[in-house]
Design an enzyme around this catalytic site. Structure first.
Site, mmCIF file in Angstrom:
data_model
loop_
_atom_site.group_PDB
_atom_site.id
_atom_site.type_symbol
_atom_site.label_atom_id
_atom_site.label_comp_id
_atom_site.label_asym_id
_atom_site.label_seq_id
_atom_site.Cartn_x
_atom_site.Cartn_y
_atom_site.Cartn_z
ATOM 1 N N SER A 140 154.184 99.851 162.046
ATOM 2 C CA SER A 140 154.925 101.030 161.473
ATOM 3 C C SER A 140 153.933 101.700 160.384
ATOM 4 O O SER A 140 154.327 102.800 159.795
ATOM 5 C CB SER A 140 156.015 100.580 160.736
ATOM 6 O OG SER A 140 157.096 100.292 161.471
ATOM 7 N N LYS A 170 156.833 104.933 150.636
ATOM 8 C CA LYS A 170 157.915 105.020 151.601
ATOM 9 C C LYS A 170 159.037 104.569 150.719
ATOM 10 O O LYS A 170 159.130 103.548 150.044
ATOM 11 C CB LYS A 170 157.339 103.985 152.703
ATOM 12 C CG LYS A 170 158.160 103.647 153.729
ATOM 13 C CD LYS A 170 157.718 102.798 154.808
ATOM 14 C CE LYS A 170 158.571 102.692 156.147
ATOM 15 N NZ LYS A 170 157.959 101.618 157.137
ATOM 16 N N SER A 219 157.488 103.394 161.668
ATOM 17 C CA SER A 219 158.486 104.216 160.967
ATOM 18 C C SER A 219 157.938 104.487 159.783
ATOM 19 O O SER A 219 158.770 105.367 159.272
ATOM 20 C CB SER A 219 159.666 102.908 160.462
ATOM 21 O OG SER A 219 158.949 101.871 159.742
#
Length: 486
Positions: free
Chosen positions: A177, A78, A153
């Site tokens: 997330s 990420k 997210s």
């Protein structure tokens, strides 16, 4: 060799037996990214030359008999976790040209074990969102239905694993997330106990809630990734001084263990999608064959969302104050210093980030701190005490991960409150700091993934993994999106 059938563990075996090289594996993965990512938009950064160089080094290392636990395995990361010498944008224009000056602790650990970093994945800007539509660059799409969101997210990480654009990924979980996008994309994703995995090198959103965790295609792969990244470090003062158990060994040893499992009535109430409810009831029927199930109550769950949206924005307003155009990233043209501050932040941050900074600044301002932040901190303690009390009666808690299946792109962007409600079942876990995992357990009539959440007491991550491993074997379903079957 069908790449869609490979897992991290099965690929390691192929590498060990010499049936494939790390370079061949990297080339296949890059080819798949070229083929599918123009539709999915999971990646913000892929550097082919860097990927192939890492793969060649992995092959050399294996040839010299120095292979680690993950040598040659392609992983995505990420884009709010630092890899030295490569961009960390947090999907924000304010960090568009920022190059990480050091490795995150988790990256150092993965490098030691020989992982190959395939690229940096898209996210909601600064990890603030539940759909990956708040990225400052472009939205990511769900491989099960390109018209739907992948969750957020960590949407890019979940999609990269679901579409087999890598064999695992790391994300961060502040209010769900990792677990929510894992549920939307049909993969396994885990938020470990707060402090089990170091946050050093993770760009801070809400420091008391943020936690790095892994995504994988199955529980066994996930256990190996967690084993590699977990453990104390002096670089992070919130890192717990404990030696983690061997998670891969624990899930095998506990394959026949019976647990006391709690079913919280607040998670099976009004608002839960009927198809998710029905699927979870079928899973509960499976659980009853080996385990003791009991209805429990977590009475302060109803205050979790409101509490989270005081504490998280308050911490974000403080953490994001450093992005003012002076030291990091984007700087707007201006005639005075104050004007430069204002323009840099106004032009660099997106709408959702600005909304949360304003909410947090208001909650912390003179005269309102006691009314909002202090009160929210007290309610957070009550939520944690609910879990502590429940875990005196049960070993684990079973519940839905999300109230609905993946929704359509644009469906909730005009109504932030509806978007925030997507995380209603995941947020309490972050407030309490406990571990929780999403396990794919079925599909809706529209062929969309359904996820179940398993929660455990602090530092009982091995127990959470063990029940998930048992259940995965019982359910025995393969989750391959239609897009990559073509």
């Amino acid at each position: 060799m069908d790449f869609n059938e490979l897992t991290l563990i099965s690929t390691l075996k192929l590498l060990e037996e010499g049936k494939i090289t790390s370079k061949e594996l990297a080339e296949i993965t890059l080819k798949r990214i070229k083929k599918y990512d123009s539709k999915l938009k999971a990646f913000l950064y892929v550097n082919e030359e860097w990927v192939l160089k890492q793969a060649e080094m992995a092959d050399q290392r294996r040839k010299e008999g120095k292979a680690g636990a993950l040598t040659g395995i392609p992983l995505s990361i990420k884009d709010n976790i630092h890899i030295e010498g490569h961009p960390t944008t947090c999907a924000s224009k304010i960090l568009a040209n920022y190059i990480a000056p050091y490795d995150a602790d988790v990256i150092e650990r993965l490098k030691t074990e020989g992982a190959v970093f395939i690229g940096k994945t898209n996210l909601d800007e600064f990890a603030m969102g539940s759909s990956t539509e708040n990225s400052g660059f472009f939205p990511t799409r769900n491989p099960w239905d390109l018209e739907r969101v992948p969750g957020g997210s960590s949407g890019g990480s979940a999609v990269s694993v679901s579409a087999r654009l890598g064999l695992g990924s790391l994300g961060s979980d502040t209010g769900g997330s990792i677990r929510q996008p894992a549920a939307f994309c049909g993969v396994v994703g885990m938020k470990p106990t707060y402090g089990l995995v170091s946050r050093f090198g993770l760009v801070a959103f809400a420091s008391s809630l943020d936690q790095i965790g892994p995504f994988a295609l199955n529980v066994e792969d996930l256990a190996l990734l967690l084993k590699v990244i977990a453990g104390p470090t002096p670089k992070d003062s919130t890192s717990a001084e404990i030696t983690p158990p061997d998670f891969t060994k624990a899930i095998q040893e506990n394959l026949k263990t019976s647990y006391r499992i709690g079913l919280p009535r607040e998670y099976f109430a009004e608002g839960l999608d009927p198809e998710i409810q029905k699927t979870l009831e079928e899973v509960i029927h499976i659980l009853k064959k080996r385990h003791t199930l009991k209805e429990i109550s977590l009475p302060h769950t109803k205050y979790a969302l409101a509490t989270y949206y005081i504490i998280a924005p308050a911490e974000a307003s403080s953490n994001l104050a450093r992005y003012d155009g002076v030291k990091y990233g984007f700087r707007a043209e201006a005639k005075t210093l104050l004007e430069m501050y204002k323009k840099s932040r106004a032009q660099g941050f997106g709408k959702e980030v600005k909304r949360r900074i304003m909410l947090g600044t208001y909650a912390l301002s003179a005269g309102y701190y006691d009314a909002y932040y202090l009160k929210a901190s007290k309610v957070r303690t009550l939520i944690k005490e609910d879990f502590d009390k429940a875990f005196q009666e049960v070993d684990l808690i079973f519940a839905p991960t999300t109230p609905t299946p993946p929704f359509k792109l644009g469906e909730k962007t005009a109504d932030p409150l509806q978007m925030y409600l997507s995380d209603i079942f995941t947020i309490p876990v972050n407030l309490a700091g406990i571990p929780a995992l999403n396990l794919p357990v079925g599909l809706t009539s529209q062929n969309l993934p359904i996820g179940a959440q398993i929660m455990g007491p602090n530092f009982k991550d091995d127990t959470v993994l063990s029940l998930a491993y048992q259940l995965e074997k019982e359910i025995s379903l393969k989750f391959i999106p239609p897009l990559i079957k073509e």
